[in-house]
Design an enzyme around this catalytic site. Structure first.
Site, PDB file in Angstrom:
ATOM      1  N   ARG A 140      42.393  98.208  17.195  1.00  0.00           N
ATOM      2  CA  ARG A 140      43.098  99.190  16.364  1.00  0.00           C
ATOM      3  C   ARG A 140      42.146 100.231  15.794  1.00  0.00           C
ATOM      4  O   ARG A 140      42.501 101.402  15.643  1.00  0.00           O
ATOM      5  CB  ARG A 140      43.854  98.464  15.244  1.00  0.00           C
ATOM      6  CG  ARG A 140      45.070  97.684  15.777  1.00  0.00           C
ATOM      7  CD  ARG A 140      45.531  96.620  14.816  1.00  0.00           C
ATOM      8  NE  ARG A 140      46.828  96.047  15.146  1.00  0.00           N
ATOM      9  CZ  ARG A 140      47.366  95.013  14.514  1.00  0.00           C
ATOM     10  NH1 ARG A 140      46.709  94.433  13.503  1.00  0.00           N
ATOM     11  NH2 ARG A 140      48.541  94.548  14.860  1.00  0.00           N
ATOM     12  N   ASN A 160      50.172 100.700  16.087  1.00  0.00           N
ATOM     13  CA  ASN A 160      48.867 100.021  16.081  1.00  0.00           C
ATOM     14  C   ASN A 160      48.602  99.189  17.331  1.00  0.00           C
ATOM     15  O   ASN A 160      47.855  98.215  17.300  1.00  0.00           O
ATOM     16  CB  ASN A 160      48.704  99.181  14.807  1.00  0.00           C
ATOM     17  CG  ASN A 160      49.828  98.177  14.642  1.00  0.00           C
ATOM     18  OD1 ASN A 160      50.686  98.040  15.523  1.00  0.00           O
ATOM     19  ND2 ASN A 160      49.827  97.443  13.540  1.00  0.00           N
ATOM     20  N   HIS A 163      50.266  93.467  18.969  1.00  0.00           N
ATOM     21  CA  HIS A 163      50.723  92.432  18.037  1.00  0.00           C
ATOM     22  C   HIS A 163      50.017  91.138  18.399  1.00  0.00           C
ATOM     23  O   HIS A 163      49.851  90.834  19.577  1.00  0.00           O
ATOM     24  CB  HIS A 163      52.238  92.209  18.160  1.00  0.00           C
ATOM     25  CG  HIS A 163      52.673  90.914  17.519  1.00  0.00           C
ATOM     26  ND1 HIS A 163      52.955  90.813  16.173  1.00  0.00           N
ATOM     27  CD2 HIS A 163      52.804  89.657  18.030  1.00  0.00           C
ATOM     28  CE1 HIS A 163      53.262  89.549  15.889  1.00  0.00           C
ATOM     29  NE2 HIS A 163      53.185  88.831  16.999  1.00  0.00           N
TER      30      HIS A 163
HETATM   31  P1  GDP Z   1      50.459  92.666  11.869  1.00  0.00           P
HETATM   32  O1  GDP Z   1      50.667  91.189  11.879  1.00  0.00           O
HETATM   33  O2  GDP Z   1      49.010  93.036  11.772  1.00  0.00           O
HETATM   34  O3  GDP Z   1      51.137  93.369  13.039  1.00  0.00           O
HETATM   35  O4  GDP Z   1      51.129  93.266  10.523  1.00  0.00           O
HETATM   36  P2  GDP Z   1      52.485  92.876   9.768  1.00  0.00           P
HETATM   37  O5  GDP Z   1      53.041  91.599  10.297  1.00  0.00           O
HETATM   38  O6  GDP Z   1      52.205  92.976   8.305  1.00  0.00           O
HETATM   39  O7  GDP Z   1      53.463  94.100  10.114  1.00  0.00           O
HETATM   40  C1  GDP Z   1      54.174  94.182  11.326  1.00  0.00           C
HETATM   41  C2  GDP Z   1      54.106  95.610  11.859  1.00  0.00           C
HETATM   42  O8  GDP Z   1      54.773  96.493  10.961  1.00  0.00           O
HETATM   43  C3  GDP Z   1      52.705  96.205  11.961  1.00  0.00           C
HETATM   44  O9  GDP Z   1      52.010  95.812  13.123  1.00  0.00           O
HETATM   45  C4  GDP Z   1      52.980  97.690  11.928  1.00  0.00           C
HETATM   46  O10 GDP Z   1      53.409  98.178  13.212  1.00  0.00           O
HETATM   47  C5  GDP Z   1      54.158  97.767  10.962  1.00  0.00           C
HETATM   48  N1  GDP Z   1      53.729  98.019   9.561  1.00  0.00           N
HETATM   49  C6  GDP Z   1      53.030  97.168   8.757  1.00  0.00           C
HETATM   50  N2  GDP Z   1      52.836  97.677   7.541  1.00  0.00           N
HETATM   51  C7  GDP Z   1      53.445  98.894   7.549  1.00  0.00           C
HETATM   52  C8  GDP Z   1      53.593  99.919   6.554  1.00  0.00           C
HETATM   53  O11 GDP Z   1      53.123  99.825   5.405  1.00  0.00           O
HETATM   54  N3  GDP Z   1      54.296 101.037   6.922  1.00  0.00           N
HETATM   55  C9  GDP Z   1      54.832 101.198   8.175  1.00  0.00           C
HETATM   56  N4  GDP Z   1      55.495 102.324   8.445  1.00  0.00           N
HETATM   57  N5  GDP Z   1      54.685 100.255   9.134  1.00  0.00           N
HETATM   58  C10 GDP Z   1      54.008  99.115   8.830  1.00  0.00           C
HETATM   59 MG    MG Z   2      52.356  90.105  11.521  1.00  0.00          MG
END
Ligand code: GDP
Ligand code: MG
Length: 196
Positions: A140, A160, A163
């Site tokens: 990323r 990003n 996953h």
């Molecule tokens: P990951 O496990 O690193 O993918 O992160 P999370 O499980 O917290 O979030 C899932 C996905 O949601 C992330 O990979 C991003 O594509 C999206 N995302 C996470 N946080 C944000 C945010 O604050 N704003 C927006 N617009 N998208 C987010």
């Molecule tokens: Mg996650």
């Protein structure tokens, strides 16, 4: 107990990763670490499939909303002005709906990766969820500069690239969700005898 060398994690290369030609680069980085790809397929998924992939519990959605609120507070953005609310649960639900749109916007590559501490190792390869905070040298950090402030302003998920399961509970759910046991393979990498 599962062997330490056989911990499994689920990886999705997201539509932006596919469209930017990063499939090979991502797999290269995974294999370079000594981790093993033991299942792999390109798929176009439905919104319902993505809905079932991500956790639905209130705590997860709340955390997602809190993350946006943290970003807004850091950059001096008023959440009510930006999104019409400062409620973490409501913002979390909004972000979750954007993720569903993002992951259905094109094909994905799904894969199972196996190896020593595979879950943590693949997360380390990915880097921080938010590319603007991800270290250089991570997928990323090297390939994206997207930020939650920018993504939220466009009412879309942060792009990003990848996953990866965050913990053993997520890995267990996601593996069974995306693959049948027959689709997951077992083989030995040539260097295993020397590395371990
Ligand atoms: P990951 O496990 O690193 O993918 O992160 P999370 O499980 O917290 O979030 C899932 C996905 O949601 C992330 O990979 C991003 O594509 C999206 N995302 C996470 N946080 C944000 C945010 O604050 N704003 C927006 N617009 N998208 C987010
Ligand atoms: Mg996650």
């Amino acid at each position: 107990m599962e062997k330490l060398t056989q911990e499994k994690t689920l990886v999705l290369i997201k539509p932006d990763g596919i469209k930017r030609g990063l499939i090979g680069e991502i797999i290269r980085r995974i294999e370079q670490r000594g981790l093993k790809v033991i299942a792999l397929k390109m798929i176009q998924v439905t919104e319902g499939q993505i809905d079932g992939h991500y956790p639905k519990d209130a705590a997860w959605t709340h955390r997602l909303g809190e993350k946006s609120l943290g970003t807004y507070s850091k950059y001096g953005i008023d959440p009510v002005e930006a999104l019409g609310t400062d409620n973490a649960d409501e913002i979390g639900k909004m972000v979750r709906s954007w993720i569903v749109k993002y992951l259905t916007s094109g094909p994905l590559v799904k894969m199972v990766v196996e190896g020593v501490h595979a879950i943590d190792m693949v997360r380390k390869l990915c880097g921080n969820t938010l590319p603007n905070l991800a270290d250089m040298g991570t997928i990323r950090g090297d390939y994206s500069v997207d930020s939650p402030a920018l993504a939220n302003s466009g009412k879309r998920a942060v792009h990003n690239i990848i996953h990866a399961s965050e913990n053993p509970e997520e890995a267990k759910h996601e593996l069974a969700y995306w693959f049948t046991p027959q689709e997951i393979h077992d083989y030995k990498r040539a260097e295993e005898d020397i590395m371990f």
